[in-house]
Design a protein around this motif. Sequence first.
Motif, mmCIF file in Angstrom:
data_model
loop_
_atom_site.group_PDB
_atom_site.id
_atom_site.type_symbol
_atom_site.label_atom_id
_atom_site.label_comp_id
_atom_site.label_asym_id
_atom_site.label_seq_id
_atom_site.Cartn_x
_atom_site.Cartn_y
_atom_site.Cartn_z
ATOM 1 N N TRP A 266 0.863 -1.183 0.000
ATOM 2 C CA TRP A 266 0.000 0.000 0.000
ATOM 3 C C TRP A 266 0.895 1.227 0.000
ATOM 4 O O TRP A 266 1.878 1.301 0.746
ATOM 5 C CB TRP A 266 -0.907 0.010 1.236
ATOM 6 C CG TRP A 266 -1.853 1.176 1.295
ATOM 7 C CD1 TRP A 266 -2.819 1.522 0.389
ATOM 8 C CD2 TRP A 266 -1.925 2.164 2.328
ATOM 9 N NE1 TRP A 266 -3.491 2.653 0.799
ATOM 10 C CE2 TRP A 266 -2.958 3.073 1.982
ATOM 11 C CE3 TRP A 266 -1.215 2.371 3.512
ATOM 12 C CZ2 TRP A 266 -3.303 4.164 2.779
ATOM 13 C CZ3 TRP A 266 -1.558 3.464 4.312
ATOM 14 C CH2 TRP A 266 -2.588 4.335 3.937
ATOM 15 N N CYS A 267 0.581 2.175 -0.896
ATOM 16 C CA CYS A 267 1.332 3.421 -1.015
ATOM 17 C C CYS A 267 0.430 4.583 -0.612
ATOM 18 O O CYS A 267 -0.776 4.582 -0.908
ATOM 19 C CB CYS A 267 1.832 3.595 -2.445
ATOM 20 S SG CYS A 267 2.731 5.140 -2.743
ATOM 21 N N ASP A 301 4.995 7.943 0.784
ATOM 22 C CA ASP A 301 5.390 8.754 -0.351
ATOM 23 C C ASP A 301 5.627 10.197 0.085
ATOM 24 O O ASP A 301 5.674 10.524 1.279
ATOM 25 C CB ASP A 301 4.333 8.660 -1.459
ATOM 26 C CG ASP A 301 4.928 8.693 -2.861
ATOM 27 O OD1 ASP A 301 5.498 9.745 -3.219
ATOM 28 O OD2 ASP A 301 4.822 7.695 -3.587
ATOM 29 N N ASP A 548 3.382 0.887 -10.996
ATOM 30 C CA ASP A 548 2.810 1.935 -10.163
ATOM 31 C C ASP A 548 1.616 1.402 -9.366
ATOM 32 O O ASP A 548 1.165 0.281 -9.532
ATOM 33 C CB ASP A 548 2.413 3.160 -10.993
ATOM 34 C CG ASP A 548 2.347 4.443 -10.161
ATOM 35 O OD1 ASP A 548 2.785 4.428 -8.996
ATOM 36 O OD2 ASP A 548 1.855 5.461 -10.672
ATOM 37 N N MET A 549 1.097 2.254 -8.514
ATOM 38 C CA MET A 549 -0.053 1.938 -7.668
ATOM 39 C C MET A 549 -1.340 2.056 -8.480
ATOM 40 O O MET A 549 -1.354 2.520 -9.609
ATOM 41 C CB MET A 549 -0.085 2.915 -6.496
ATOM 42 C CG MET A 549 -0.304 4.352 -6.938
ATOM 43 S SD MET A 549 0.287 5.588 -5.772
ATOM 44 C CE MET A 549 2.013 5.674 -6.213
ATOM 45 N N ARG A 564 -1.500 -6.097 -13.445
ATOM 46 C CA ARG A 564 -0.485 -6.418 -12.425
ATOM 47 C C ARG A 564 -0.344 -7.933 -12.262
ATOM 48 O O ARG A 564 0.748 -8.440 -11.991
ATOM 49 C CB ARG A 564 -0.858 -5.798 -11.079
ATOM 50 C CG ARG A 564 -0.390 -4.371 -10.828
ATOM 51 C CD ARG A 564 -0.907 -3.418 -11.821
ATOM 52 N NE ARG A 564 -0.703 -2.005 -11.476
ATOM 53 C CZ ARG A 564 -1.252 -1.021 -12.159
ATOM 54 N NH1 ARG A 564 -2.045 -1.276 -13.194
ATOM 55 N NH2 ARG A 564 -1.020 0.239 -11.834
ATOM 56 N N TYR A 572 0.754 -3.149 -5.600
ATOM 57 C CA TYR A 572 0.380 -2.284 -4.488
ATOM 58 C C TYR A 572 -0.665 -1.279 -4.924
ATOM 59 O O TYR A 572 -0.714 -0.860 -6.079
ATOM 60 C CB TYR A 572 1.596 -1.586 -3.874
ATOM 61 C CG TYR A 572 2.451 -0.765 -4.804
ATOM 62 C CD1 TYR A 572 2.391 0.628 -4.789
ATOM 63 C CD2 TYR A 572 3.375 -1.364 -5.665
ATOM 64 C CE1 TYR A 572 3.204 1.390 -5.614
ATOM 65 C CE2 TYR A 572 4.194 -0.615 -6.484
ATOM 66 C CZ TYR A 572 4.096 0.767 -6.458
ATOM 67 O OH TYR A 572 4.904 1.520 -7.279
ATOM 68 N N VAL A 573 -1.522 -0.928 -3.990
ATOM 69 C CA VAL A 573 -2.600 0.013 -4.250
ATOM 70 C C VAL A 573 -2.348 1.290 -3.464
ATOM 71 O O VAL A 573 -1.449 1.363 -2.617
ATOM 72 C CB VAL A 573 -3.972 -0.581 -3.876
ATOM 73 C CG1 VAL A 573 -4.296 -1.786 -4.751
ATOM 74 C CG2 VAL A 573 -4.023 -0.960 -2.396
ATOM 75 N N SER A 574 -3.152 2.297 -3.751
ATOM 76 C CA SER A 574 -3.070 3.546 -3.015
ATOM 77 C C SER A 574 -4.468 3.987 -2.598
ATOM 78 O O SER A 574 -4.824 5.167 -2.644
ATOM 79 C CB SER A 574 -2.401 4.627 -3.878
ATOM 80 O OG SER A 574 -2.065 5.757 -3.100
#
Length: 815
Positions: A266-267, A301, A548-549, A564, A572-574
Amino acid sequence: MTHSTTTTTTTSMNNFCTPMASLRINSGLSSSSPFIAPNPNPSQRQRQRLLSNASLSFKVKEGWRYSMCVNGTPVLEDGNLRINGKDALTGVPGNVVVTPFTNTSAFVGATATSADSRHVFKLGVIQDVRLLSLFRFTIWWMIPRMGNSASDIPIETQMLLLEASEKEKGPTSDDASTSYILFLPVLDGEFRSSLQGNSSNELEFCIESGNPDIVTSESLRAVFVNFGDNPFDLVKESMKILETHLGTFSIRETKQLPGMLNWFGWCTWDAFYQEVNPQGIKDGLKSVSEGGTPAKFLIIDDGWQDTTNEFQIEGEPFAEGSQFGGRLASIKENNKFRGTTGDDQKETSGLKDFVLDIKKNFCLKYVYVWHALMGYWGGLVLNSSGTKMYNPEMKYPVQSPGNLANMRDLSIDCMEMEKYGIGAIDPDKISQFYDDLHKYLVSQGVDGVKVDVQNILETICSGLGSRVSLTRQFQQALEESIATNFKDNSIICCMAQNTDSIFHSKRSAITRASDDYYPKNPTTQTLHIAAVAFNSIFLGEVVVPDWDMFYSQHCAAEFHAVARAVGGCGVYVSDKPGKHDFKILKRLVLADGSVLRAKYPGRPSRDCLFNDPVMDGKSLLKIWNLNKCTGVIGVFNCQGAGSWPCTEKESSVQENVDSLISGTVSPADVEYLEEVSGKQWTGDCAVFSFNTGSLFRLAKAESFGIALKVMQCDVFTVSPIKVYNQKIQFAPIGLTNMYNSGGAVESVDLINDASSSKILIKGRGGGSFGAYSRTKPSSVLLNSNNEEFKFSAEDNLLTVTIPPTTSSWDITLCY
């Protein structure tokens, strides 16, 4: 470090031996003569070149695939560069120089009459051939461009692939023999090269040092040219040759891969942007874990650092772009993460306490934080007590004409000339800066970093050397600090898609492969998927491309999730806290937080390489990959939802595109299927559709039709059907509840005893295990216990239910 004198680079790679010397030959060339003696007058500038007929040996690492299987001889005939009997370039100018390297490859360069820091040389005409360019449409990012002539090749092209097809000889043959020609602009001494086409369909290459004080009148090895009959082998083998010859970078297969790639992450970026804070992070980790897909790695981030921004004044309206004027005041965290309270700002806790707390409470394995290559977007504060030891100096970026000819970017524009500038770290202090920063982060429990804004170096090298040497110095310092301070090669590179960075990637193993994921912009979703897939053809040989997320709760969520699943990348998700689609996430993430990552970087299938999946209005995008025992193909309809930048089409969305696009899928779309098929392969494959749950049997060369609406996708598991004990035909599918079902299968073995034949499948994760079995087994064991199973005689699909919390399992099929 200032260079006050003019430097002239006259050749390149002086420290490396080359198998053959450049052949410079007079213009009176006879096509019947394989060799012409060099012009005895060394001052004459007009020269013709010839590629040698000699066959050279090249040492290949044991176990490394070498399967181009072509033995043609590159040759220059009547001013045309012919490779394997096909014209790669016609009308080659007399100042072009070719240095033969292997029996299939050569370096190409040119000479000029005067020295300069930037040259554009013509190479020859390309027309009436299908081609693929990967070019930088902004200073930071690459996208693909397809075409049929050199005029379709954009400025700042960093990889060019040509399809060379010829009819087989014979009066009745309709078969075509296809080979591929690859052009890779490389680094030649202090100069970086790129490709471009002009309106006369001439291919050109540009060399530039980025510093007006560093000049040359020739670049003899600016472009590497190679050919082969498999495009993926061709790129792989070319990069392997360059790795050995240049000695400045390493290919992906030799690098240590960070452990976070195998775990769900997770970002914080799209969840909070720069407003990230400790409580928000805890809320996000809690909500994603409570849904059954726990994050095991976290990226904090932009927004955690101690920065100042003199261009953002409290009470005044926000100026767009002013965020890029922020500068780093110290290597420590800002007040949000220091836990300060009250008017006296007494420090009650810090980043270390926070990191240790979330690791303990959410069972995190890895915590990464973001920083820019120069510390922050605008570099360092010049006179801060926390940064002055790194001797920052104000620099105003100057972009190359190539970048300016494509798409402008707000972040770099705001740092240029009259605006904010960059507090650039003294190159002699960069090792100290990275070491100080990373040592501090390790002391706070941080496991790795995402390092952004890396291409900035090409714009600020005046007075600091060339863009090539400056990138080398920073990259070496960065990678050395990562190796010294972190345990797991724990770095994600970002905004690092220029070849200055790519060809200096010695240790870094992950690089962002596309422009950002923009959840608020519906016209970029399909572009994102297509760009990463095509960029991975090139980038994937040096790094694991990072996709990327993304948001799991979004109109394009499944589109991104399937990409993905087949991308062979980190997942990873955001998501904002509480905003998750666990139906989608559970198709990517196992209960223990691990993911079913495929083996290679996901790339377009061979029949997609020269079709535009975004804008031709008719082509689907197929992305292939392998697992340990199976292949996988993701199919996407990227048409009608957006348009590539830097095209004549002004609208951001295509018009008059059919809502349903049709195509075909074949087991042959999976390259290197022989890696998992083995000697027992029948030649047929079991193919499983995730969307429909259907299973069918196909020969490898057979295909089936598929039709998808805009932004729809499907994923197919392709499993070679093998014969065990001369009578059992079997192929594992894996966990059919997962997008990449075959990623759950670790191994398949035959066990013979006196009473029966048994097939043992080892795997991981809970859900519904599926397999193709020609005959129904008499019994099934799950972790040594008898287990009920279902078998469909109609399609030979066998299914076994595995409890959702199961981490690993053995399934035994008794026949």
